[in-house]
Design a protein around this motif. Structure first.
Motif, short mmCIF file in Angstrom:
data_model
loop_
_atom_site.label_atom_id
_atom_site.label_comp_id
_atom_site.label_asym_id
_atom_site.label_seq_id
_atom_site.Cartn_x
_atom_site.Cartn_y
_atom_site.Cartn_z
N THR A 111 1.02 3.96 -2.98
CA THR A 111 0.64 5.35 -2.72
C THR A 111 1.72 6.31 -3.21
O THR A 111 1.42 7.35 -3.82
N VAL A 148 1.02 7.23 4.90
CA VAL A 148 0.22 6.00 4.85
C VAL A 148 0.89 4.89 5.66
O VAL A 148 0.22 4.18 6.42
N ALA A 207 3.61 11.18 0.97
CA ALA A 207 2.38 10.38 0.96
C ALA A 207 2.66 8.96 1.47
O ALA A 207 1.88 8.41 2.25
N MET A 208 3.76 8.39 1.02
CA MET A 208 4.11 7.03 1.46
C MET A 208 4.36 7.00 2.95
O MET A 208 3.87 6.10 3.65
N ILE A 253 0.83 -1.21 0.00
CA ILE A 253 0.00 0.00 0.00
C ILE A 253 0.86 1.26 0.00
O ILE A 253 0.58 2.22 -0.72
N GLY A 254 1.94 1.27 0.81
CA GLY A 254 2.78 2.45 0.88
C GLY A 254 3.47 2.75 -0.43
O GLY A 254 3.45 3.89 -0.92
N LEU A 306 1.49 6.46 -7.01
CA LEU A 306 0.27 7.12 -7.47
C LEU A 306 0.35 8.63 -7.24
O LEU A 306 0.07 9.42 -8.15
N VAL A 307 0.73 9.04 -6.03
CA VAL A 307 0.82 10.47 -5.72
C VAL A 307 1.97 11.11 -6.48
O VAL A 307 1.84 12.23 -7.00
#
Length: 215
Positions: free
Chosen positions: A119, A146, A142-143, A115-116, A122-123
């Motif tokens: 993210t 999260v 962001a990572m 997930i990290g 993606l960001v």
């Protein structure tokens, strides 16, 4: 019709397994059989990409991300809700080894990767403006956010859990940011972040729960 324990014992004796070793072999077969369920994910992913038109890489990432999130929720319920612990004991408690019963570091480090890292990508691709090498500051922030949140939830009831979460998240973020091109960060992020959290739990003198009722 499934094979029962007696039939399995007879089959093991037939191929020469000693009587005293049969219970241990059966337990290990159950454990390894359970591990094989993990093959479902890469099989679906690879077959979907090669033999369907609707199953794109983006769809695959969302499916894997959803599965990972559901697994995270399940683990939190298992670790923190007594009724869920009892249910897991009845279902597969006998398959667990003592060293596998505390999996907080392992769960967190895998979530950092799945997930990290997702993210960050993606960001970074969508909003990244401040470049750091071929990555972006926005993606790294962001990572970290999260990863820290997911790890903090995992260690919520633990003494100094916020500090363990911080160091785990910052290590995963820095690894993703500065990981050399000649080694895959799918390997380095979970391993090195788990080592970092393991070290910090020892450094802070934190005793993570073992859940002895799984024996």
């Amino acid at each position: 019709m499934g094979i029962n324990r007696k039939q399995l014992s007879n089959a093991l004796r037939y191929i020469g397994v000693g009587v005293k070793r049969i219970p241990r072999v059966i337990k290990e077969l159950k454990r390894k059989g359970f591990h094989f369920f993990g093959l479902v994910i890469p099989i679906i992913y690879l077959l979907g990409l090669h033999y369907t038109t609707f199953f794109t890489t983006q769809v695959g990432v969302w499916i894997l991300g959803t599965i990972s999130l559901l697994y995270f929720i399940w683990e939190q319920m298992r670790l923190n809700i007594p009724a869920m612990q009892e249910f897991c004991v009845k279902m597969y408690g006998g398959m667990m080894r003592e060293k596998e019963k505390d999996r907080m570091n392992a769960v967190s480090s895998m979530l950092f990767l799945i997930i990290g890292d997702f993210t960050a990508a993606l960001v970074g691709i969508s909003y990244g403006r401040t470049k750091i090498g071929n990555k972006s500051l926005e993606g790294s922030i962001a990572m970290f956010s999260v990863c820290w949140l997911l790890s903090y939830i995992t260690f919520f009831n633990q003494n100094l859990g916020e500090h363990i979460s911080f160091w785990g998240a910052i290590s995963a973020t820095l690894i993703e940011l500065f990981n050399p091109s000649w080694i895959d960060d799918n390997l380095t992020i979970p391993i090195l972040s788990a080592i970092t959290m393991k070290y910090m739990t020892a450094r802070f003198g934190v005793d993570l729960p073992i859940y002895n009722n799984y024996v």
